[in-house]
Design a protein around this motif. Structure first.
Motif, PDB file in Angstrom:
ATOM      1  N   SER A  18     -37.664 -57.661  48.198  1.00 42.96           N
ATOM      2  CA  SER A  18     -37.241 -56.359  47.868  1.00 42.96           C
ATOM      3  C   SER A  18     -38.377 -55.238  48.208  1.00 42.96           C
ATOM      4  O   SER A  18     -38.668 -54.471  47.542  1.00 42.96           O
ATOM      5  CB  SER A  18     -36.561 -56.300  46.484  1.00 42.96           C
ATOM      6  N   ILE A  19     -38.995 -55.715  49.254  1.00 43.44           N
ATOM      7  CA  ILE A  19     -40.268 -54.899  49.537  1.00 43.44           C
ATOM      8  C   ILE A  19     -39.761 -54.528  51.237  1.00 43.44           C
ATOM      9  O   ILE A  19     -38.958 -55.231  51.787  1.00 43.44           O
ATOM     10  CB  ILE A  19     -41.677 -55.454  49.694  1.00 43.44           C
ATOM     11  N   THR A  20     -40.635 -53.596  51.793  1.00 41.59           N
ATOM     12  CA  THR A  20     -40.529 -53.387  53.203  1.00 41.59           C
ATOM     13  C   THR A  20     -41.266 -54.505  54.111  1.00 41.59           C
ATOM     14  O   THR A  20     -42.163 -54.862  53.841  1.00 41.59           O
ATOM     15  CB  THR A  20     -40.942 -52.108  53.624  1.00 41.59           C
ATOM     16  N   ALA A  21     -40.769 -54.424  55.349  1.00 42.36           N
ATOM     17  CA  ALA A  21     -41.386 -55.328  56.275  1.00 42.36           C
ATOM     18  C   ALA A  21     -42.864 -54.767  56.600  1.00 42.36           C
ATOM     19  O   ALA A  21     -43.892 -55.604  56.789  1.00 42.36           O
ATOM     20  CB  ALA A  21     -40.707 -55.280  57.602  1.00 42.36           C
ATOM     21  N   ALA A  22     -42.880 -53.924  56.535  1.00 38.62           N
ATOM     22  CA  ALA A  22     -44.257 -52.759  56.766  1.00 38.62           C
ATOM     23  C   ALA A  22     -45.225 -53.441  55.747  1.00 38.62           C
ATOM     24  O   ALA A  22     -46.456 -53.744  56.113  1.00 38.62           O
ATOM     25  CB  ALA A  22     -44.330 -51.510  56.893  1.00 38.62           C
ATOM     26  N   THR A  23     -44.839 -53.556  54.507  1.00 37.69           N
ATOM     27  CA  THR A  23     -45.887 -54.062  53.473  1.00 37.69           C
ATOM     28  C   THR A  23     -46.069 -55.353  53.807  1.00 37.69           C
ATOM     29  O   THR A  23     -47.172 -55.715  53.308  1.00 37.69           O
ATOM     30  CB  THR A  23     -45.110 -53.796  52.040  1.00 37.69           C
ATOM     31  N   VAL A  24     -44.926 -56.404  54.175  1.00 33.72           N
ATOM     32  CA  VAL A  24     -45.445 -57.605  54.425  1.00 33.72           C
ATOM     33  C   VAL A  24     -46.596 -57.760  55.362  1.00 33.72           C
ATOM     34  O   VAL A  24     -47.664 -58.326  55.358  1.00 33.72           O
ATOM     35  CB  VAL A  24     -44.313 -58.579  54.603  1.00 33.72           C
ATOM     36  N   THR A  25     -46.246 -56.935  56.448  1.00 32.46           N
ATOM     37  CA  THR A  25     -47.346 -56.871  57.555  1.00 32.46           C
ATOM     38  C   THR A  25     -48.678 -56.342  57.148  1.00 32.46           C
ATOM     39  O   THR A  25     -49.715 -56.915  57.506  1.00 32.46           O
ATOM     40  CB  THR A  25     -46.959 -56.252  58.720  1.00 32.46           C
ATOM     41  N   ARG A  26     -48.716 -55.444  56.390  1.00 37.52           N
ATOM     42  CA  ARG A  26     -50.073 -54.905  55.720  1.00 37.52           C
ATOM     43  C   ARG A  26     -50.702 -55.973  54.975  1.00 37.52           C
ATOM     44  O   ARG A  26     -51.959 -56.272  55.116  1.00 37.52           O
ATOM     45  CB  ARG A  26     -49.951 -53.633  55.125  1.00 37.52           C
ATOM     46  N   ILE A  27     -50.014 -56.739  54.101  1.00 39.20           N
ATOM     47  CA  ILE A  27     -50.799 -57.486  53.254  1.00 39.20           C
ATOM     48  C   ILE A  27     -51.094 -58.657  54.077  1.00 39.20           C
ATOM     49  O   ILE A  27     -52.377 -59.482  53.966  1.00 39.20           O
ATOM     50  CB  ILE A  27     -49.674 -58.002  52.285  1.00 39.20           C
ATOM     51  N   GLU A  28     -50.305 -59.172  55.148  1.00 35.97           N
ATOM     52  CA  GLU A  28     -50.704 -60.134  56.042  1.00 35.97           C
ATOM     53  C   GLU A  28     -51.976 -60.062  56.759  1.00 35.97           C
ATOM     54  O   GLU A  28     -52.631 -60.870  57.383  1.00 35.97           O
ATOM     55  CB  GLU A  28     -49.372 -60.580  56.665  1.00 35.97           C
ATOM     56  N   ALA A  29     -52.151 -58.732  57.143  1.00 30.80           N
ATOM     57  CA  ALA A  29     -53.169 -58.480  57.792  1.00 30.80           C
ATOM     58  C   ALA A  29     -54.602 -58.073  57.008  1.00 30.80           C
ATOM     59  O   ALA A  29     -55.622 -57.699  57.306  1.00 30.80           O
ATOM     60  CB  ALA A  29     -52.981 -56.880  58.359  1.00 30.80           C
ATOM     61  N   GLY A  30     -54.535 -58.491  55.839  1.00 34.94           N
ATOM     62  CA  GLY A  30     -55.525 -58.605  54.778  1.00 34.94           C
ATOM     63  C   GLY A  30     -55.957 -57.292  53.941  1.00 34.94           C
ATOM     64  O   GLY A  30     -56.718 -56.972  53.232  1.00 34.94           O
ATOM     65  N   ARG A  31     -54.841 -56.341  54.189  1.00 31.30           N
ATOM     66  CA  ARG A  31     -55.045 -55.138  53.199  1.00 31.30           C
ATOM     67  C   ARG A  31     -54.598 -55.471  51.680  1.00 31.30           C
ATOM     68  O   ARG A  31     -53.862 -56.027  51.530  1.00 31.30           O
ATOM     69  CB  ARG A  31     -54.342 -53.933  53.823  1.00 31.30           C
ATOM     70  N   PRO A  32     -54.955 -54.629  50.926  1.00 32.23           N
ATOM     71  CA  PRO A  32     -54.678 -54.809  49.527  1.00 32.23           C
ATOM     72  C   PRO A  32     -53.316 -54.326  49.197  1.00 32.23           C
ATOM     73  O   PRO A  32     -52.793 -53.496  49.853  1.00 32.23           O
ATOM     74  CB  PRO A  32     -55.739 -53.934  48.685  1.00 32.23           C
ATOM     75  N   GLY A  33     -52.781 -55.063  48.211  1.00 35.22           N
ATOM     76  CA  GLY A  33     -51.266 -54.952  47.797  1.00 35.22           C
ATOM     77  C   GLY A  33     -51.197 -54.599  46.260  1.00 35.22           C
ATOM     78  O   GLY A  33     -52.069 -54.957  45.665  1.00 35.22           O
TER      79      GLY A  33
END
Length: 75
Positions: A18-33
């Motif tokens: 229940s999150i956005t695809a952009a959030t998944v992409t940002r986290i997988e790129a090493g950005r904090p969540g």
């Protein structure tokens, strides 16, 4: 690694957590969540039958476990 094990795309994980695809992409790129977002991702993976393995000399990782609520025998 967990997404690959389940053969999930970014959108699959996003929908299940229940999150956005952009959030998944940002986290997988090493950005904090946010902690709540990371928890939602962990819960989605565990509900799908993955178990996170802590550092134990061989490195961290994931493995399939018996899905929660499953009546299947171990093995």
């Amino acid at each position: 690694m967990a997404r690959a094990a389940l053969k999930w795309g970014v959108r699959d994980l996003a929908n299940r957590a229940s999150i956005t695809a952009a959030t998944v992409t940002r986290i997988e790129a090493g950005r904090p969540g946010y902690a709540a977002t990371l928890e939602a991702i962990r819960i989605a993976f565990e509900a799908a039958g993955l178990e996170f393995i802590p550092e134990n000399g061989g490195g961290v990782g994931v493995r399939f476990s018996k899905p929660k609520g499953s009546d299947l025998p171990d093995g």
